[in-house]
Design an enzyme around this catalytic site. Sequence first.
Site, PDB file in Angstrom:
ATOM      1  N   ASP A 175       0.809  -1.212   0.000  1.00  0.00           N
ATOM      2  CA  ASP A 175       0.000   0.000   0.000  1.00  0.00           C
ATOM      3  C   ASP A 175       0.845   1.267   0.000  1.00  0.00           C
ATOM      4  O   ASP A 175       1.999   1.267   0.451  1.00  0.00           O
ATOM      5  CB  ASP A 175      -0.883   0.045   1.258  1.00  0.00           C
ATOM      6  CG  ASP A 175      -2.082  -0.868   1.191  1.00  0.00           C
ATOM      7  OD1 ASP A 175      -2.135  -1.709   0.270  1.00  0.00           O
ATOM      8  OD2 ASP A 175      -2.954  -0.761   2.067  1.00  0.00           O
ATOM      9  N   HIS A 321       3.606  -2.349   3.077  1.00  0.00           N
ATOM     10  CA  HIS A 321       3.651  -0.977   2.559  1.00  0.00           C
ATOM     11  C   HIS A 321       4.948  -0.728   1.808  1.00  0.00           C
ATOM     12  O   HIS A 321       6.030  -1.101   2.271  1.00  0.00           O
ATOM     13  CB  HIS A 321       3.536   0.022   3.713  1.00  0.00           C
ATOM     14  CG  HIS A 321       2.226  -0.062   4.439  1.00  0.00           C
ATOM     15  ND1 HIS A 321       1.968  -1.022   5.386  1.00  0.00           N
ATOM     16  CD2 HIS A 321       1.091   0.685   4.324  1.00  0.00           C
ATOM     17  CE1 HIS A 321       0.724  -0.878   5.840  1.00  0.00           C
ATOM     18  NE2 HIS A 321       0.180   0.158   5.208  1.00  0.00           N
TER      19      HIS A 321
END
Length: 370
Positions: A175, A321
């Site tokens: 992400d 992430h």
Amino acid sequence: MTASAGSAETPAPAGTPVPYVGIAWNSAGYEVAVQDGDGRPVRPPAAFAPGRADDMIAYLSGLGPGLVTVVESTNGILDGRLMAAGLTVHRADPLLLPDRPLFGSVGATALAEAGRRARDSLTRLVRTRGTQTGREDELASWISSSEDALARLTRAGGALGHGSRSSREVALTFDDGPLPPYTGQVLDVLERYGLPATFFCVGMNARAHPEELARMRAQGHEVANHTWSHPFLPELTRPQLHEQLQRTQEAVAEASGGPAPTLFRPPYGARTPEVLGWLAETGSRVVLWDVAPDDWTMPGATTIARRILDAVRPGSVVLLHDGGGDRSQTVAALPLVIESLLADGYRFVTVSGLTPEPAPAGSRSAGRAA
């Protein structure tokens, strides 16, 4: 860096302390407004393109110590980088601010003014808690209120928290990117092992770093939508939410040279029944997760890997992430995770490649994250 025209007000005299800074975002990038304790502009508002966030941080760092830096809750991808640079970051919530436009945050001057007038009402962000600092209970309440709506959407094929528990496969997802150099380093690791992954991209970053998305497509990865600016979705109006998704779809398609994404992940996993209804209208499939090592808190590469390996089950969707801050620990953890799971007989797939769960029973496994 470019500077916009200054305010008509008289700038503060040289040497005046510079305590209040507002950071806004809009379709062109970021805007910074600086006020002194009397509300006078110390410098003309400064504008920074989406790919010049490092220049903006250097600009802020050069203003001297003691800054009160204010963002609002639709600007969720800067706080980690700002705090890593030693800046103190506060969040101003909607009750303290004027209404937002259809696309963009409240203006930088209004944010600086909120810091000056209502400093005690701001939330000082903590690096290990991120933009959600102080709102964890509210996020949990939103998520809890949505369990039935999410279960219905999952049964209809409009949401996914994991794949089939009978298939020994796992989907790695990333992400908040793309963000050099970390996205490129993640892609290097995946290329070394010949594995696919799914990247949930922030529109502003996609616009700033199209070469990273082109590489994702070239390597066979799946590219998906994670909003334009990483907002709290339940605070948006329906038109604002649709604008975030549509703009990001266009930016991702343009940058990657592929079709518009059909997968969407809500920032923080935040949802309400109303938000899920709005998302269903867009035709996007909502993707959550069942393994979240909280790599964004930077607990160490070994800890990240251990948390993943302890929690993975067949069909798991792992939340990692590649953007939002320093992701070197995530990069370092990847080979440990990949080699252990391969040795344990797992196959890596994209989210769309997961074998579907035959009979979804609910959504309690899906959580929230930065």
